[in-house]
Write a protein that holds these residues in place. Structure first.
Motif, PDB file in Angstrom:
ATOM      1  N   MET A  60      55.404  22.712 -17.171  1.00  0.00           N
ATOM      2  CA  MET A  60      55.792  23.015 -18.514  1.00  0.00           C
ATOM      3  C   MET A  60      56.604  22.096 -19.068  1.00  0.00           C
ATOM      4  N   ILE A  61      56.022  21.820 -20.412  1.00  0.00           N
ATOM      5  CA  ILE A  61      56.730  20.989 -21.242  1.00  0.00           C
ATOM      6  C   ILE A  61      58.457  21.704 -21.371  1.00  0.00           C
ATOM      7  N   HIS A  62      59.213  20.763 -21.027  1.00  0.00           N
ATOM      8  CA  HIS A  62      60.926  21.396 -20.944  1.00  0.00           C
ATOM      9  C   HIS A  62      61.464  21.066 -22.238  1.00  0.00           C
ATOM     10  N   ARG A  63      61.495  19.718 -22.676  1.00  0.00           N
ATOM     11  CA  ARG A  63      62.099  19.232 -23.799  1.00  0.00           C
ATOM     12  C   ARG A  63      61.233  18.100 -24.553  1.00  0.00           C
ATOM     13  N   LEU A  64      61.050  18.294 -25.896  1.00  0.00           N
ATOM     14  CA  LEU A  64      60.523  17.286 -26.758  1.00  0.00           C
ATOM     15  C   LEU A  64      61.249  17.076 -27.995  1.00  0.00           C
ATOM     16  N   VAL A  65      61.670  15.769 -28.154  1.00  0.00           N
ATOM     17  CA  VAL A  65      62.642  15.555 -29.234  1.00  0.00           C
ATOM     18  C   VAL A  65      62.270  14.144 -29.875  1.00  0.00           C
ATOM     19  N   PHE A 103      61.740  11.622 -26.848  1.00  0.00           N
ATOM     20  CA  PHE A 103      61.845  12.151 -25.469  1.00  0.00           C
ATOM     21  C   PHE A 103      60.921  13.281 -25.150  1.00  0.00           C
ATOM     22  N   CYS A 104      60.588  13.310 -23.898  1.00  0.00           N
ATOM     23  CA  CYS A 104      59.894  14.408 -23.242  1.00  0.00           C
ATOM     24  C   CYS A 104      60.263  14.590 -21.746  1.00  0.00           C
ATOM     25  N   SER A 105      60.246  15.917 -21.478  1.00  0.00           N
ATOM     26  CA  SER A 105      60.357  16.057 -20.224  1.00  0.00           C
ATOM     27  C   SER A 105      59.603  17.416 -19.535  1.00  0.00           C
ATOM     28  N   THR A 106      59.314  17.558 -18.426  1.00  0.00           N
ATOM     29  CA  THR A 106      58.513  18.819 -17.958  1.00  0.00           C
ATOM     30  C   THR A 106      59.130  19.213 -16.477  1.00  0.00           C
ATOM     31  N   LEU A 107      58.585  20.318 -16.345  1.00  0.00           N
ATOM     32  CA  LEU A 107      59.276  21.030 -15.189  1.00  0.00           C
ATOM     33  C   LEU A 107      58.186  21.836 -14.446  1.00  0.00           C
ATOM     34  N   HIS A 108      58.498  21.854 -13.322  1.00  0.00           N
ATOM     35  CA  HIS A 108      57.413  23.116 -12.563  1.00  0.00           C
ATOM     36  C   HIS A 108      57.630  24.403 -12.860  1.00  0.00           C
ATOM     37  N   LEU A 109      56.802  25.081 -13.167  1.00  0.00           N
ATOM     38  CA  LEU A 109      56.875  26.560 -13.632  1.00  0.00           C
ATOM     39  C   LEU A 109      57.059  27.243 -12.483  1.00  0.00           C
ATOM     40  N   TYR A 110      58.294  28.247 -12.653  1.00  0.00           N
ATOM     41  CA  TYR A 110      58.613  29.192 -11.524  1.00  0.00           C
ATOM     42  C   TYR A 110      57.463  29.937 -11.027  1.00  0.00           C
ATOM     43  N   GLY A 111      57.275  30.035  -9.812  1.00  0.00           N
ATOM     44  CA  GLY A 111      56.476  31.051  -9.198  1.00  0.00           C
ATOM     45  C   GLY A 111      54.897  30.482  -9.343  1.00  0.00           C
ATOM     46  N   ILE A 163      51.926  12.636 -22.429  1.00  0.00           N
ATOM     47  CA  ILE A 163      52.406  13.137 -21.256  1.00  0.00           C
ATOM     48  C   ILE A 163      51.504  14.296 -20.630  1.00  0.00           C
ATOM     49  N   ALA A 164      50.901  15.139 -21.409  1.00  0.00           N
ATOM     50  CA  ALA A 164      50.168  16.146 -20.852  1.00  0.00           C
ATOM     51  C   ALA A 164      48.823  15.551 -20.190  1.00  0.00           C
ATOM     52  N   LYS A 165      48.274  14.586 -20.998  1.00  0.00           N
ATOM     53  CA  LYS A 165      47.123  13.828 -19.951  1.00  0.00           C
ATOM     54  C   LYS A 165      47.547  13.176 -18.801  1.00  0.00           C
ATOM     55  N   LEU A 166      48.696  12.799 -18.787  1.00  0.00           N
ATOM     56  CA  LEU A 166      49.095  12.216 -17.399  1.00  0.00           C
ATOM     57  C   LEU A 166      49.563  13.027 -16.252  1.00  0.00           C
ATOM     58  N   GLU A 167      50.262  14.301 -16.720  1.00  0.00           N
ATOM     59  CA  GLU A 167      50.526  15.240 -15.816  1.00  0.00           C
ATOM     60  C   GLU A 167      49.178  16.201 -15.443  1.00  0.00           C
ATOM     61  N   ALA A 168      48.444  16.269 -16.345  1.00  0.00           N
ATOM     62  CA  ALA A 168      47.060  16.982 -15.843  1.00  0.00           C
ATOM     63  C   ALA A 168      46.058  16.323 -15.039  1.00  0.00           C
ATOM     64  N   GLN A 169      46.511  15.243 -14.423  1.00  0.00           N
ATOM     65  CA  GLN A 169      45.583  14.462 -13.534  1.00  0.00           C
ATOM     66  C   GLN A 169      45.854  15.321 -12.387  1.00  0.00           C
ATOM     67  N   THR A 170      47.020  15.965 -11.841  1.00  0.00           N
ATOM     68  CA  THR A 170      47.158  16.998 -10.533  1.00  0.00           C
ATOM     69  C   THR A 170      47.516  18.139 -11.066  1.00  0.00           C
ATOM     70  N   SER A 215      51.460  23.414 -19.620  1.00  0.00           N
ATOM     71  CA  SER A 215      51.624  24.270 -20.536  1.00  0.00           C
ATOM     72  C   SER A 215      52.627  24.029 -21.469  1.00  0.00           C
ATOM     73  N   ILE A 216      52.792  24.783 -22.623  1.00  0.00           N
ATOM     74  CA  ILE A 216      54.154  24.570 -23.304  1.00  0.00           C
ATOM     75  C   ILE A 216      54.406  25.824 -24.164  1.00  0.00           C
ATOM     76  N   VAL A 217      55.618  26.179 -24.284  1.00  0.00           N
ATOM     77  CA  VAL A 217      56.000  27.391 -25.232  1.00  0.00           C
ATOM     78  C   VAL A 217      57.005  26.881 -26.192  1.00  0.00           C
TER      79      VAL A 217
END
Length: 368
Positions: A276-281, A262-270, A299-306, A310-312
């Motif tokens: 941002m990669i939010h959860r990866l399990v 499972f992977c999820s992403t979030l819009h980074l505040y500001g 997922i990064a390749k897909l999201e990077a189209q627009t 990043s991930i922390v």
């Protein structure tokens, strides 16, 4: 090539039932019951890393292994036999040799596909059979011996777990991360051979030695967007938090129709152009083969189209994996972590990553 000759003799105890069985099935009675096994095995000093002894139950696998490698070289999963003395009153990471550094133990647990820090601090006896099996493997691979013969290999886990576990062991041994130099799997299951990719295997069904040309099948992942309710399958396995932000965009990876990551992403505040990669399990039974990194790249390749991606993370295995991955660039390392500030602090989340080393990575969109 050494020839191993093993003779097994046991006394026959006379009784009415013994004589009855002998009469019904034409069994010749004598003072002793005798079985002899004669096979060829590679020299332990020759150039190989992984071997396997396979065959049906009662075919002499364990007998040959003990004859060839000695009792000291043979180890069985405690799921079957009490070979590893796991303490009931200590965390599983404290069940390894005291002389081993903690980082070496956790690195080996990661290598064999047991990458769940919350489970590391539990006693061995409360873990699932799959998790116990991975712990037994890590224990075996960290023994400072020239050879380990692991009896009842994959006998207590389902076949999907067995295949992934075998491949994780092979990857660890080939990479030279194990303290033992050679590993022999002893099992009645033929389905793990392609995944273990042994240099040789002995089939006790016909007592024939085969030199390996087996190759692991490709792992075909299907990744799709999913609803947030899929998180319930994965939340207890996340190493930090079981929470999922309501604004998260979610993705699910399946293998043979079964959810495994499972992977999820979030819009980074500001930041308008960063997700941002939010959860990866990855479920514990399917760890150790790079499934998480493969899904992360997808997922990064897909999201990077627009957007920029990043991930922390503070997970040691993921930090090491991304550091070697040319698709990701390390942008920041904070050795002691830090508290939230700015917008995040105003949301009430002030703890942040204090006390944990974190690393930030940016996906290289130009690579594709």
């Amino acid at each position: 090539m050494p020839r191993v000759d093993a003779l097994v003799q046991t006394p026959v105890f006379d009784s009415f039932r013994v004589r009855q069985v002998a009469g019904l099935f034409d069994v010749q009675l004598s003072e002793r019951s005798t079985q002899r096994f004669e096979v060829d095995l590679p020299d332990v000093e020759s150039d190989w890393t992984i071997g396997a002894i396979v065959g049906p139950s009662g075919s002499g696998k364990s007998t040959i292994a003990k004859q060839a490698f000695g009792n000291d070289g043979c180890l069985a999963s405690k799921s079957i036999f009490d070979s590893v003395d796991w303490p009931h009153d200590k965390a599983v990471i404290d069940g390894f040799e005291e002389t081993l550094p903690g980082k070496q133990v956790t690195a080996m647990l990661n290598s064999v596909g047991f990458s769940s820090p919350p489970a590391w601090i539990r006693p061995w006896h409360v873990l699932s059979n799959g998790e116990k099996f991975r712990c037994d493997l890590a224990y075996a691979l960290l023994k400072d011996q020239s050879l380990i013969a692991f009896d009842e290999f994959t006998s207590v886990v389902d076949r999907q777990v067995a295949r992934f576990g075998s491949a994780a062991v092979a990857k660890t041994l080939r990479a030279g991360r194990a303290r033992c130099k050679k590993f022999v799997a002893i099992t009645c299951h033929y389905d793990i051979l392609d995944w273990l990719e042994p240099d040789w295997y002995l089939d006790m069904a016909d007592q024939t030695l085969h030199w390996g040309s087996l190759r692991r099948p490709a792992i075909q992942l299907q990744v799709r967007s999913c609803r947030q309710d899929q998180w319930r399958l994965f939340k207890r396995h996340h190493y930090l938090s079981s929470n999922l932000n309501k604004a998260a965009r979610c993705y699910l990876a399946t293998w043979d129709g079964k959810p495994i990551a499972f992977c999820s992403t979030l819009h980074l505040y500001g930041q308008k152009d960063i997700r941002m990669i939010h959860r990866l399990v990855v479920l514990p039974d399917f760890q150790g083969l790079g499934v998480g990194t493969a899904m992360l790249d997808c997922i990064a390749k897909l999201e990077a189209q627009t957007m920029r991606v990043s991930i922390v993370t503070s997970h040691p295995a993921l930090i090491r994996s991304l550091s070697r991955n040319e698709r990701w660039r390390c942008t920041k390392v904070v050795k002691c972590g830090q508290a939230h500030n700015g917008i995040l602090a105003r949301t009430g989340k002030k703890i942040g990553s204090i006390g944990r080393m974190t690393a930030s990575f940016r996906y290289r969109k130009a690579m594709h």
